[in-house]
Design a protein around this motif. Structure first.
Motif, PDB file in Angstrom:
ATOM      1  N   THR A 534       0.650  -1.139  -0.095  1.00  0.00           N
ATOM      2  CA  THR A 534      -0.013  -0.086   0.069  1.00  0.00           C
ATOM      3  C   THR A 534       0.860   1.233  -0.097  1.00  0.00           C
ATOM      4  OG1 THR A 534      -0.012   0.101   2.585  1.00  0.00           O
ATOM      5  CG2 THR A 534      -2.073  -1.212   1.397  1.00  0.00           C
ATOM      6  N   THR A 539      -4.565   7.283  -1.484  1.00  0.00           N
ATOM      7  CA  THR A 539      -5.078   7.180  -0.063  1.00  0.00           C
ATOM      8  C   THR A 539      -6.576   6.400  -0.176  1.00  0.00           C
ATOM      9  OG1 THR A 539      -4.328   9.207   0.714  1.00  0.00           O
ATOM     10  CG2 THR A 539      -5.881   8.525   1.855  1.00  0.00           C
ATOM     11  N   VAL A 540      -7.218   6.636  -1.046  1.00  0.00           N
ATOM     12  CA  VAL A 540      -8.586   6.170  -1.184  1.00  0.00           C
ATOM     13  C   VAL A 540      -8.472   4.461  -1.644  1.00  0.00           C
ATOM     14  CG1 VAL A 540     -10.782   6.085  -2.462  1.00  0.00           C
ATOM     15  CG2 VAL A 540      -9.827   8.369  -2.017  1.00  0.00           C
ATOM     16  N   GLU A 542      -5.895   3.040  -0.957  1.00  0.00           N
ATOM     17  CA  GLU A 542      -5.099   2.092   0.335  1.00  0.00           C
ATOM     18  C   GLU A 542      -6.281   1.629   1.297  1.00  0.00           C
ATOM     19  OE1 GLU A 542      -1.956   3.352   3.839  1.00  0.00           O
ATOM     20  OE2 GLU A 542      -2.351   4.789   2.200  1.00  0.00           O
ATOM     21  N   LEU A 543      -7.153   2.485   1.670  1.00  0.00           N
ATOM     22  CA  LEU A 543      -8.211   2.182   2.444  1.00  0.00           C
ATOM     23  C   LEU A 543      -9.227   0.894   1.996  1.00  0.00           C
ATOM     24  CD1 LEU A 543      -9.711   5.719   3.287  1.00  0.00           C
ATOM     25  CD2 LEU A 543      -8.180   4.131   4.734  1.00  0.00           C
ATOM     26  N   GLU A 544      -9.341   0.866   0.559  1.00  0.00           N
ATOM     27  CA  GLU A 544     -10.003  -0.239   0.095  1.00  0.00           C
ATOM     28  C   GLU A 544      -9.037  -1.510   0.245  1.00  0.00           C
ATOM     29  OE1 GLU A 544     -10.951   0.761  -3.881  1.00  0.00           O
ATOM     30  OE2 GLU A 544     -12.687   1.883  -3.299  1.00  0.00           O
ATOM     31  N   GLN A 546      -6.652  -2.169   2.548  1.00  0.00           N
ATOM     32  CA  GLN A 546      -6.272  -2.262   3.825  1.00  0.00           C
ATOM     33  C   GLN A 546      -7.799  -2.911   4.614  1.00  0.00           C
ATOM     34  OE1 GLN A 546      -3.398  -1.474   5.413  1.00  0.00           O
ATOM     35  NE2 GLN A 546      -4.278  -2.882   6.920  1.00  0.00           N
ATOM     36  N   GLU A 547      -8.822  -2.431   3.965  1.00  0.00           N
ATOM     37  CA  GLU A 547     -10.158  -3.254   4.471  1.00  0.00           C
ATOM     38  C   GLU A 547     -10.203  -4.667   4.086  1.00  0.00           C
ATOM     39  OE1 GLU A 547     -14.986  -2.714   3.628  1.00  0.00           O
ATOM     40  OE2 GLU A 547     -13.594  -0.976   3.526  1.00  0.00           O
ATOM     41  N   ASN A 566      -0.280   1.135  10.542  1.00  0.00           N
ATOM     42  CA  ASN A 566      -1.606   0.478  10.745  1.00  0.00           C
ATOM     43  C   ASN A 566      -1.324  -0.998  10.964  1.00  0.00           C
ATOM     44  OD1 ASN A 566      -3.133   2.787  10.804  1.00  0.00           O
ATOM     45  ND2 ASN A 566      -3.612   2.674   8.690  1.00  0.00           N
TER      46      ASN A 566
END
Length: 607
Positions: A534, A539-540, A542-544, A546-547, A566
């Motif tokens: 990541t 950023t967007v 990355e959140l997907e 990470q989830e 994280n």
């Protein structure tokens, strides 16, 4: 003088006097290698023995018919044309026509069947080579250019194929024709036969002088071609990096240097090999002139007939033609052997050793222990890559590997996947030594999500299904949804049936990573090996990712090479690596309280 002129126009010799002297010392070993290579090829060809016998029969028939044709011409001249005796002439001419029609048919059939044998042989070799590559350890590929290996699969195999298509028949036919021609010539005129055979020593000496140089050159040519292909493959695969760092000119210069070397080697290989037919033609014409001149004198004095001279002149050509063919084919054989040696050298590489290969598949829970594990790559001369590593990750826990580049994080991953085997200590999975599990068993219960996701030239659906080949379409879609990949897949032209290239150029880096996570999800593994990817994602996305990773890791033993805070914060155990040693381990709060190396890394904002 000639060598100096060639240097002036850029054709540097690749064989020096020292090369020739050293090649003499290696002559015995090289001959042994060639014999071994030929035995390998023959072992494969011999599997088609029945068809091979038929081909040999056709070669014998064509050789006999090629000798019979000139003989009938001589009989027609002596018995019918000179004596003006036309009785039976039509029968002789009809027989001559039948002989040459039979010769054409036999030549066609032997070539037709031999092509089938050659193609089957190369098919078998290519299949065995590809299968061998699948059984070789990762260390083999780490030490070789991929393009160079591809060259062995393609260029070398094509070389072997083209040689088998024609050379076997040509050599066997030439030998038979040569023997038959000498026998017939001796019965007709021993004197003319002796004159014809005077060229053999000259032919042998000149051919030997040339072929001594071509063998080394053809081998060098194949090696240079493999190196060039490797460089091309690397450059094309890394085109974005080349352009990003403006290295186009350097790559062109590097290519020009390697291409120039291939040009020089290929030039001299073809110069030497191309001299053989020229020398043979010169000797052939000289032999024909001697036979015609001496034969004419003998005919004038009545020692031989006109028909005999005509037939003998034709046989003289047939005598030198097989020698010429043998010399030409010898160069083809040298080139094919050079390619075959490169192929069989891979076939002789040591495969991955797996004592538990035939053991029944075991269910892997995911409890992992490293006990005094030490390991060093073959390329390392002194220090070990990792030394005396001890840790325990329980089933379902997440272990974060942190440390500077070269600390040994990736090596731990590779040992756990049995890409390499430990040299000291042992790895336990579910309290069993890892060697008790077959590699297939271990890897079938693992999944990888790497920093640089790899996609195959296939549809989106097939790329996801690669994690579990018998997964249904519903399972593929469900895995894509859990990986947050479903929405972007549905925006593609054909959805899940959209065809992707090997570099995945049609989709973004983040989308490729989501497909990689979906591939891991559909595999339903017990152990995950994650090189968290990541760091170079927006950023967007990355959140997907990470989830999706959190869903993937839930309930599974996970090893994560951590780049972001994280992952470290949520890890059950943190393994801090430094110069190949495990210097700290524990939960995040515990390591912070110690104020050791991990604490310093946090202070420096590395994690």
């Amino acid at each position: 003088m000639i060598r100096s002129w060639l240097r002036s126009i850029g054709y540097e010799p690749v064989l020096t006097r020292e090369d020739i002297k050293s090649s003499k010392k290696r002559k015995g070993a090289r001959a042994s290698d060639w014999q071994k290579t030929l035995r390998h090829i023959w072992k494969i060809v011999d599997e088609q023995r029945g068809l091979l016998i038929v081909v040999i029969g056709m070669v014998i028939l064509s050789s006999v018919l090629s000798l019979l044709g000139p003989y009938l011409i001589g009989k027609i001249i002596d018995d019918h044309m000179i004596k003006r005796n036309f009785s039976g002439l039509k029968t002789m001419i009809a027989g001559l026509v039948i002989v040459y029609i039979g010769l054409s048919i036999s030549l066609f059939l032997q070539n037709y069947w031999m092509i089938g044998i050659a193609q089957q042989t190369v098919y078998r070799m290519r299949t065995e080579l590809f299968s061998k590559l699948q059984r070789l350890p990762i260390s083999f590929f780490d030490k070789r250019q991929h393009g160079e290996l591809m060259s062995r699969m393609t260029n070398d195999m094509d070389n072997i194929s083209s040689t088998l298509n024609s050379t076997f028949i040509q050599v066997f036919s030439s030998v038979l024709t040569l023997i038959g021609t000498v026998i017939v010539m001796l019965t007709m005129s021993p004197l003319l036969t002796l004159l014809t055979m005077l060229i053999i020593p000259v032919m042998f000496i000149s051919t030997r002088w040339i072929t001594r140089r071509t063998g080394k050159l053809f081998k060098s040519q194949q090696q240079a071609l493999g190196t060039l292909n490797g460089m091309i493959e690397e450059t094309i695969s890394g085109q974005r990096v080349v352009k990003a760092f403006s290295q186009e000119q350097r790559m062109m210069d590097d290519f020009a240097e390697k291409s120039s070397h291939l040009r020089r080697v290929g030039y001299w290989a073809n110069v030497y090999s191309g001299a053989i037919p020229k020398v043979m033609n010169l000797l052939n014409n000289a032999s024909f002139a001697v036979v015609a001149g001496v034969g004419g004198l003998l005919a004038v004095k009545g020692y031989v007939s006109i028909g005999t001279i005509v037939v003998f002149a034709e046989y003289a050509r047939q005598f030198t033609r097989p020698l010429n063919d043998l010399a030409n084919q010898f160069n083809n054989v040298l080139s094919a052997i050079a390619g075959a040696e490169r192929v069989f050298s891979i076939m002789e590489e040591d495969e991955e050793q797996d004592d538990a290969k035939n053991a029944p598949l075991r269910k892997v829970q995911g409890d992992v222990k490293f006990e005094d594990v030490s390991f060093k790559y073959e390329t390392e001369e002194e220090n070990q890559t990792i030394s005396q590593i001890n840790f325990h990750v329980k089933k379902g826990q997440t272990a974060a590997l942190v440390g500077a580049t070269g600390a040994g994080k990736t090596t731990i991953m590779q040992l756990l996947a049995r890409f390499y085997d430990v040299q000291q200590g042992q790895i336990l999975i579910d309290n069993q030594p890892i060697q008790a599990f077959s590699r297939e068993n271990i890897r079938s219960r693992m999944a990888f999500v790497l920093q640089e996701p790899f996609l195959f030239e296939a549809t989106v659906k097939e790329n996801i299904r690669y994690g579990q080949l018998d997964a249904s379409d519903e399972e593929v879609i469900e895995a894509a949804k859990k990986a947050n990949a479903h929405d972007f897949i549905m925006t593609l032209p054909q959805g899940y049936n959209t065809f992707l290239t090997s570099d995945g150029g049609e989709i973004s880096q983040g989308q490729k990573q989501l497909l990689s996570i979906a591939r891991a999800l559909v595999a339903n593994p017990s152990i995950l090996l994650l090189d968290e990817a990541t760091s170079s994602i927006d950023t967007v996305t990355e959140l997907e990712i990470q989830e999706a990773l959190e869903r993937l890791m839930q309930g599974r033993t996970s090893f994560v090479i951590a780049h972001r805070l994280n992952t470290v914060r949520k890890a059950d155990v943190i393994l801090v690596m430094q110069q190949g040693e495990l210097v700290e381990s524990g939960r995040r709060e515990e390591l912070i309280a110690k104020k050791g190396i991990f604490y310093q890394m946090l202070q420096q904002s590395k994690l």
